[in-house]
Every structure is written in structure tokens, then in C-alpha cells.
Write a protein that holds these residues in place. Structure first.
Motif, PDB file in Angstrom:
ATOM      1  N   ARG A 123      -4.524  10.060   0.793  1.00 50.59           N
ATOM      2  CA  ARG A 123      -5.122   8.763   0.476  1.00 50.59           C
ATOM      3  C   ARG A 123      -4.138   7.661   0.800  1.00 50.59           C
ATOM      4  O   ARG A 123      -2.930   7.859   0.740  1.00 50.59           O
ATOM      5  CB  ARG A 123      -5.479   8.673  -1.005  1.00 50.59           C
ATOM      6  N   ALA A 142       0.853  -1.187   0.000  1.00 49.38           N
ATOM      7  CA  ALA A 142       0.000   0.000   0.000  1.00 49.38           C
ATOM      8  C   ALA A 142       0.886   1.232   0.000  1.00 49.38           C
ATOM      9  O   ALA A 142       2.006   1.205   0.518  1.00 49.38           O
ATOM     10  CB  ALA A 142      -0.924   0.001   1.213  1.00 49.38           C
ATOM     11  N   GLY A 199      -5.693  -1.962  -5.631  1.00 51.12           N
ATOM     12  CA  GLY A 199      -6.804  -1.024  -5.670  1.00 51.12           C
ATOM     13  C   GLY A 199      -7.990  -1.390  -4.792  1.00 51.12           C
ATOM     14  O   GLY A 199      -8.956  -0.635  -4.708  1.00 51.12           O
ATOM     15  N   VAL A 251      -3.684   3.702  -0.685  1.00 54.20           N
ATOM     16  CA  VAL A 251      -4.176   2.834  -1.753  1.00 54.20           C
ATOM     17  C   VAL A 251      -3.320   1.577  -1.804  1.00 54.20           C
ATOM     18  O   VAL A 251      -2.091   1.648  -1.790  1.00 54.20           O
ATOM     19  CB  VAL A 251      -4.116   3.558  -3.125  1.00 54.20           C
ATOM     20  N   SER A 252      -3.991   0.428  -1.860  1.00 56.54           N
ATOM     21  CA  SER A 252      -3.264  -0.832  -2.014  1.00 56.54           C
ATOM     22  C   SER A 252      -2.890  -1.030  -3.475  1.00 56.54           C
ATOM     23  O   SER A 252      -3.515  -0.452  -4.371  1.00 56.54           O
ATOM     24  CB  SER A 252      -4.100  -2.010  -1.500  1.00 56.54           C
ATOM     25  N   ASP A 294      -8.710   1.693  -0.818  1.00 60.59           N
ATOM     26  CA  ASP A 294      -8.535   3.051  -1.332  1.00 60.59           C
ATOM     27  C   ASP A 294      -9.313   3.957  -0.386  1.00 60.59           C
ATOM     28  O   ASP A 294     -10.534   4.082  -0.504  1.00 60.59           O
ATOM     29  CB  ASP A 294      -9.047   3.152  -2.772  1.00 60.59           C
ATOM     30  N   ASP A 329      -9.598   7.621   2.149  1.00 62.65           N
ATOM     31  CA  ASP A 329      -9.180   8.976   2.490  1.00 62.65           C
ATOM     32  C   ASP A 329      -8.570   8.951   3.872  1.00 62.65           C
ATOM     33  O   ASP A 329      -9.127   8.336   4.799  1.00 62.65           O
ATOM     34  CB  ASP A 329     -10.378   9.926   2.489  1.00 62.65           C
TER      35      ASP A 329
END
Length: 136
Positions: free
Chosen positions: A16, A8, A22, A18-19, A25, A27
Motif C-alpha cells: 500500500r 506518503a 489518509g 498512504v498519504s 490510500d 494498493d
């Protein structure tokens, strides 16, 4: 040899996370308690969710090995963030494990202690942060 690697990316507490696949994901936002907006999740919440899920899975594995029905058990992880007295911060963890009523309290405690030896999060935190196990 690793059997799985999660990847990630994040740029800080605001923005953010994010992995690589995806699926994750989210905030991120600095907590209100630290002067932020609190309008997103934070690393401590993500750690709490991961630790709770991993510990619950470890508990179910241990119970299954011992032929004890603990499928209704659940784990709530509380991750605290505190000043470390050296200008930085430190984490602490409390795992509240709710066991089925049919399991005797002493047996429930044994299973929780065994899960604490199996859980990768427990193994990673052992000796690094305080972890309290509470069996309810």
C-alpha cells in the motif's frame, strides 16, 4: 521556504501507499511486465498522474498570464521504465498536450514550452530523464 509538503509512506512495489492525511490510500502491485500480478497501481502510474496534473495546471497558469483561453487543454503523461544498462532502471517521459483548436499551433507550442519552465515536475526532471513534449 516550502509552501507545501506532501508526505506518503510505502514499503515497496507490492502493498500500500498512504498519504499522511489518509486521502491517498492505494494498493500497489508489481506490473505484469515485471513479473507481478498487476493487481494494483504502481509508482510509474502515480508519477504519470502527478506529472500530467501538475503540467496541466502550469499550462493553464501560463495561458492565463498570456490571456489565452486554454481551459480545455489536457495533458497525458506517459512514463516509461527501462533498464539503464548498469543493473538498474531509468525513467523517461512523454507529455502529450492536447490544445484547443482555436489556438494556433505555433502559439500552442510556445505555451507548452513556457509551461515546461514553470512546472515543478519538469524542473525536477530536467537534465535527469528525457522528457518529450508533443503538442496535439
Amino acid at each position: 521556504m516550502s509552501i507545501y509538503t506532501a508526505i506518503a509512506t510505502a514499503a515497496g512495489r507490492d502493498g500500500r501507499a498512504v498519504s499522511s492525511d489518509g486521502v491517498l490510500d492505494v494498493d500497489l502491485a508489481l506490473q505484469k511486465e515485471l513479473g507481478g500480478s498487476g493487481a494494483g497501481t504502481n509508482p510509474e502510474q502515480l508519477f504519470a498522474a502527478g506529472y500530467a496534473a501538475c503540467f496541466a495546471a502550469s499550462l493553464h497558469l501560463v495561458a492565463q498570464r498570456e490571456k489565452v483561453d486554454a481551459e480545455d487543454a489536457s495533458v497525458t503523461a506517459e512514463i516509461s521504465l527501462s533498464p539503464n544498462g548498469k543493473g538498474g532502471f531509468q525513467l523517461g517521459a512523454t507529455l502529450r498536450v492536447e490544445m484547443p483548436d482555436a489556438i494556433e499551433p505555433e502559439r500552442a507550442r510556445e505555451l507548452v514550452e513556457a509551461a515546461h519552465q514553470v512546472c515543478p515536475y519538469s524542473n525536477a526532471t530536467r537534465g535527469n530523464i528525457p522528457v518529450e513534449l508533443v503538442v496535439e
